[in-house]
Design an enzyme around this catalytic site. Structure first.
Site, PDB file in Angstrom:
ATOM      1  N   ALA A  65      -5.150  31.517  20.180  1.00 55.98           N
ATOM      2  CA  ALA A  65      -6.583  31.789  20.300  1.00 55.98           C
ATOM      3  C   ALA A  65      -7.264  31.121  19.111  1.00 55.98           C
ATOM      4  O   ALA A  65      -6.631  30.902  18.063  1.00 55.98           O
ATOM      5  CB  ALA A  65      -6.816  33.287  20.293  1.00 55.98           C
ATOM      6  N   GLY A 110      -1.840  33.010  21.766  1.00 53.53           N
ATOM      7  CA  GLY A 110      -2.513  32.923  23.070  1.00 53.53           C
ATOM      8  C   GLY A 110      -1.988  31.775  23.919  1.00 53.53           C
ATOM      9  O   GLY A 110      -2.062  31.820  25.153  1.00 53.53           O
ATOM     10  N   GLU A 113       1.010  33.056  25.573  1.00 53.32           N
ATOM     11  CA  GLU A 113       0.555  34.012  26.596  1.00 53.32           C
ATOM     12  C   GLU A 113       0.052  33.264  27.841  1.00 53.32           C
ATOM     13  O   GLU A 113       0.295  33.690  28.969  1.00 53.32           O
ATOM     14  CB  GLU A 113      -0.541  34.912  26.010  1.00 53.32           C
ATOM     15  CG  GLU A 113       0.035  35.854  24.943  1.00 53.32           C
ATOM     16  CD  GLU A 113      -1.037  36.586  24.157  1.00 53.32           C
ATOM     17  OE1 GLU A 113      -1.859  35.904  23.508  1.00 53.32           O
ATOM     18  OE2 GLU A 113      -1.056  37.828  24.193  1.00 53.32           O
ATOM     19  N   GLU A 133       1.066  36.289  15.764  1.00 47.40           N
ATOM     20  CA  GLU A 133      -0.138  37.080  15.467  1.00 47.40           C
ATOM     21  C   GLU A 133       0.012  37.959  14.238  1.00 47.40           C
ATOM     22  O   GLU A 133      -0.943  38.163  13.490  1.00 47.40           O
ATOM     23  CB  GLU A 133      -0.520  37.954  16.670  1.00 47.40           C
ATOM     24  CG  GLU A 133      -1.133  37.201  17.834  1.00 47.40           C
ATOM     25  CD  GLU A 133      -0.116  36.618  18.802  1.00 47.40           C
ATOM     26  OE1 GLU A 133       1.090  36.604  18.484  1.00 47.40           O
ATOM     27  OE2 GLU A 133      -0.547  36.164  19.884  1.00 47.40           O
TER      28      GLU A 133
HETATM   29  N1  DAK Z   1      -7.254  28.247  15.977  1.00 48.67           N
HETATM   30  C1  DAK Z   1      -8.149  27.387  15.474  1.00 48.67           C
HETATM   31  N2  DAK Z   1      -7.789  26.207  14.945  1.00 48.67           N
HETATM   32  C2  DAK Z   1      -6.489  25.903  14.895  1.00 48.67           C
HETATM   33  C3  DAK Z   1      -5.500  26.764  15.413  1.00 48.67           C
HETATM   34  C4  DAK Z   1      -5.921  28.009  16.000  1.00 48.67           C
HETATM   35  N3  DAK Z   1      -5.076  28.866  16.544  1.00 48.67           N
HETATM   36  N4  DAK Z   1      -4.292  26.188  15.228  1.00 48.67           N
HETATM   37  C5  DAK Z   1      -4.530  25.006  14.638  1.00 48.67           C
HETATM   38  N5  DAK Z   1      -5.844  24.828  14.437  1.00 48.67           N
HETATM   39  C6  DAK Z   1      -6.512  23.700  13.811  1.00 48.67           C
HETATM   40  C7  DAK Z   1      -6.239  23.650  12.315  1.00 48.67           C
HETATM   41  O1  DAK Z   1      -7.121  24.522  11.630  1.00 48.67           O
HETATM   42  C8  DAK Z   1      -6.503  22.189  11.996  1.00 48.67           C
HETATM   43  O2  DAK Z   1      -7.903  21.993  11.948  1.00 48.67           O
HETATM   44  P1  DAK Z   1      -8.573  21.002  10.806  1.00 48.67           P
HETATM   45  O3  DAK Z   1      -8.126  21.549   9.491  1.00 48.67           O
HETATM   46  O4  DAK Z   1      -7.983  19.637  11.105  1.00 48.67           O
HETATM   47  O5  DAK Z   1     -10.037  21.090  11.072  1.00 48.67           O
HETATM   48  C9  DAK Z   1      -6.002  21.478  13.256  1.00 48.67           C
HETATM   49  O6  DAK Z   1      -5.963  22.482  14.293  1.00 48.67           O
HETATM   50  C10 DAK Z   1      -4.605  20.907  13.108  1.00 48.67           C
HETATM   51  O7  DAK Z   1      -3.771  21.942  12.645  1.00 48.67           O
HETATM   52  P2  DAK Z   1      -2.775  21.779  11.372  1.00 48.67           P
HETATM   53  O8  DAK Z   1      -3.335  20.787  10.403  1.00 48.67           O
HETATM   54  O9  DAK Z   1      -2.463  23.142  10.875  1.00 48.67           O
HETATM   55  O10 DAK Z   1      -1.491  21.128  12.080  1.00 48.67           O
HETATM   56  P3  DAK Z   1       0.041  21.229  11.613  1.00 48.67           P
HETATM   57  O11 DAK Z   1       0.783  20.288  12.479  1.00 48.67           O
HETATM   58  O12 DAK Z   1       0.147  21.096  10.119  1.00 48.67           O
HETATM   59  O13 DAK Z   1       0.482  22.726  11.973  1.00 48.67           O
HETATM   60  C11 DAK Z   1       0.663  24.666  13.430  1.00 48.67           C
HETATM   61  C12 DAK Z   1       0.571  23.098  13.313  1.00 48.67           C
HETATM   62  C13 DAK Z   1       0.577  25.019  14.903  1.00 48.67           C
HETATM   63  C14 DAK Z   1       2.017  25.123  12.866  1.00 48.67           C
HETATM   64  C15 DAK Z   1      -0.495  25.299  12.581  1.00 48.67           C
HETATM   65  O14 DAK Z   1      -1.729  24.665  12.995  1.00 48.67           O
HETATM   66  C16 DAK Z   1      -0.630  26.776  12.801  1.00 48.67           C
HETATM   67  O15 DAK Z   1       0.135  27.562  12.244  1.00 48.67           O
HETATM   68  N6  DAK Z   1      -1.670  27.171  13.577  1.00 48.67           N
HETATM   69  C17 DAK Z   1      -1.963  28.556  13.806  1.00 48.67           C
HETATM   70  C18 DAK Z   1      -0.987  29.078  14.809  1.00 48.67           C
HETATM   71  C19 DAK Z   1      -1.234  30.541  15.075  1.00 48.67           C
HETATM   72  O16 DAK Z   1      -1.191  31.381  14.179  1.00 48.67           O
HETATM   73  N7  DAK Z   1      -1.477  30.810  16.338  1.00 48.67           N
HETATM   74  C20 DAK Z   1      -1.699  32.130  16.781  1.00 48.67           C
HETATM   75  C21 DAK Z   1      -3.154  32.358  16.756  1.00 48.67           C
HETATM   76  S1  DAK Z   1      -3.470  34.051  16.972  1.00 48.67           S
HETATM   77  C22 DAK Z   1      -6.919  39.104  20.558  1.00 48.67           C
HETATM   78  C23 DAK Z   1      -6.939  38.071  21.441  1.00 48.67           C
HETATM   79  C24 DAK Z   1      -6.006  37.070  21.317  1.00 48.67           C
HETATM   80  C25 DAK Z   1      -5.116  37.099  20.273  1.00 48.67           C
HETATM   81  C26 DAK Z   1      -5.111  38.132  19.387  1.00 48.67           C
HETATM   82  C27 DAK Z   1      -5.994  39.137  19.525  1.00 48.67           C
HETATM   83  N8  DAK Z   1      -7.907  40.135  20.639  1.00 48.67           N
HETATM   84  C28 DAK Z   1      -9.182  39.680  21.133  1.00 48.67           C
HETATM   85  C29 DAK Z   1      -7.719  41.380  20.096  1.00 48.67           C
HETATM   86  C30 DAK Z   1      -4.267  35.992  20.105  1.00 48.67           C
HETATM   87  C31 DAK Z   1      -4.178  35.505  18.857  1.00 48.67           C
HETATM   88  C32 DAK Z   1      -3.601  34.249  18.606  1.00 48.67           C
HETATM   89  O17 DAK Z   1      -3.324  33.435  19.457  1.00 48.67           O
END
Ligand code: DAK
Length: 259
Positions: A65, A110, A113, A133
């Site tokens: 997300a 997400g 998911e 998450e």
């Molecule tokens: N959201 C927004 N931007 C994201 C992103 C995300 N999930 N993942 C990556 N990006 C963006 C980065 O900020 C970066 O942007 P700039 O700095 O270039 O502007 C760009 O994408 C490239 O990312 P990286 O530079 O970090 O790329 P790397 O290859 O170094 O790393 C990575 C790739 C996938 C390991 C890393 O980007 C990462 O750890 N990303 C976050 C992954 C993550 O934590 N995903 C889970 C998100 S939480 C809910 C509803 C839904 C959810 C929860 C609650 N409710 C409404 C209650 C679900 C939550 C999730 O999905």
């Protein structure tokens, strides 16, 4: 609707939705959910489409997300955002045709998911999977706790949900999260081949086998078997007669085009 994030291609009986926001690793925002709702509705009305493929552009399927959009949400907005995503993913799961996830890269949070709302998943050898998450002090909000547990069982699900570990495609295959691994450059071609195999079967048989399988998962076993028997029966007139006759006559069945 003017699609900004989704690209939709229809190749004969197969629809392909590509999530195309690679600069943010295809992170899911409100715009994405609105576009996906519209795309699913239009695909569900098109009776010529037999299989849907969902994939991502660039190095991610979907990295989760959109954290930038979620960061300032109130608990009430968070619940609404979660419900919106759950509804979209349910409509993918409940689509009458099979949906294949072509997992080209990161499928995180997400993104995993979304992948799990597909009926099955074919992944690139470079794909990575996880529910990270808890790293953000959050829990999954798009039914990840539920779909992951039903797919891989509670122990592997809780391992992924509590450690936030990202696993590679071979581990995802081992626990049953994905069904096949292919080389990255062959992914779409391979998934289209699988979709074509499905599209060559009796369309009603495919719809019914998906419906009974999915519906039965949330039913008592005996009632689910009754449902299967009912649908088995109706299929004799719908397609079974032609399919079985064609087998005995050593020819290809000719399925009815329209219902
Ligand atoms: N959201 C927004 N931007 C994201 C992103 C995300 N999930 N993942 C990556 N990006 C963006 C980065 O900020 C970066 O942007 P700039 O700095 O270039 O502007 C760009 O994408 C490239 O990312 P990286 O530079 O970090 O790329 P790397 O290859 O170094 O790393 C990575 C790739 C996938 C390991 C890393 O980007 C990462 O750890 N990303 C976050 C992954 C993550 O934590 N995903 C889970 C998100 S939480 C809910 C509803 C839904 C959810 C929860 C609650 N409710 C409404 C209650 C679900 C939550 C999730 O999905």
């Amino acid at each position: 609707m003017n699609y900004e994030i989704l690209q939709i291609e229809i190749k004969e009986e197969i629809a392909i939705i590509t999530i195309n926001r690679p600069k943010a690793l295809n992170a899911l925002n409100t715009r994405f959910f609105n576009e996906m709702d519209e795309a699913i509705e239009s695909i569900s009305k098109n009776k010529n489409i037999r299989v849907l493929i969902i994939t991502g552009e660039g190095k991610a399927f979907v990295a989760g997300a959109d954290i930038a959009e979620m960061v300032n949400m109130t608990p009430e907005q968070g619940t609404a955002f979660s419900k919106k995503g759950q509804n979209t993913f349910n409509s993918i799961e409940n689509l009458r045709i099979p949906v294949i996830g072509a997992i080209n890269g990161f499928a995180l949070g997400g993104g995993l998911e979304l992948a799990m709302a597909c009926d099955f998943r074919i992944a690139s050898s470079k794909a990575k999977f996880g529910q990270p998450e808890v790293n953000l002090g959050m829990i999954p909000g798009y039914a990840g706790t539920q779909r992951l547990t039903r797919l891989v069982g509670p122990a592997d699900a809780l391992y992924l949900l509590t450690t936030a570990e990202l696993i590679k495609a071979d581990d995802a295959l081992r626990i049953g999260l994905i069904q096949k691994i292919v080389e990255p450059e062959e992914l779409i071609e391979e998934v289209i081949k699988i979709a074509q195999i499905i599209a060559s079967k009796g369309p009603k048989a495919i719809e019914k086998v998906k419906y009974v399988t999915r519906k039965g998962l949330n039913m008592d076993f005996e009632k689910a078997c009754d449902l299967e028997a009912d649908y088995f029966g109706t299929q004799f007139k719908d397609e079974g007669e032609e399919g079985m006759r064609a087998f005995l006559e050593k020819r290809k069945p000719e399925w009815k085009e329209n219902y």
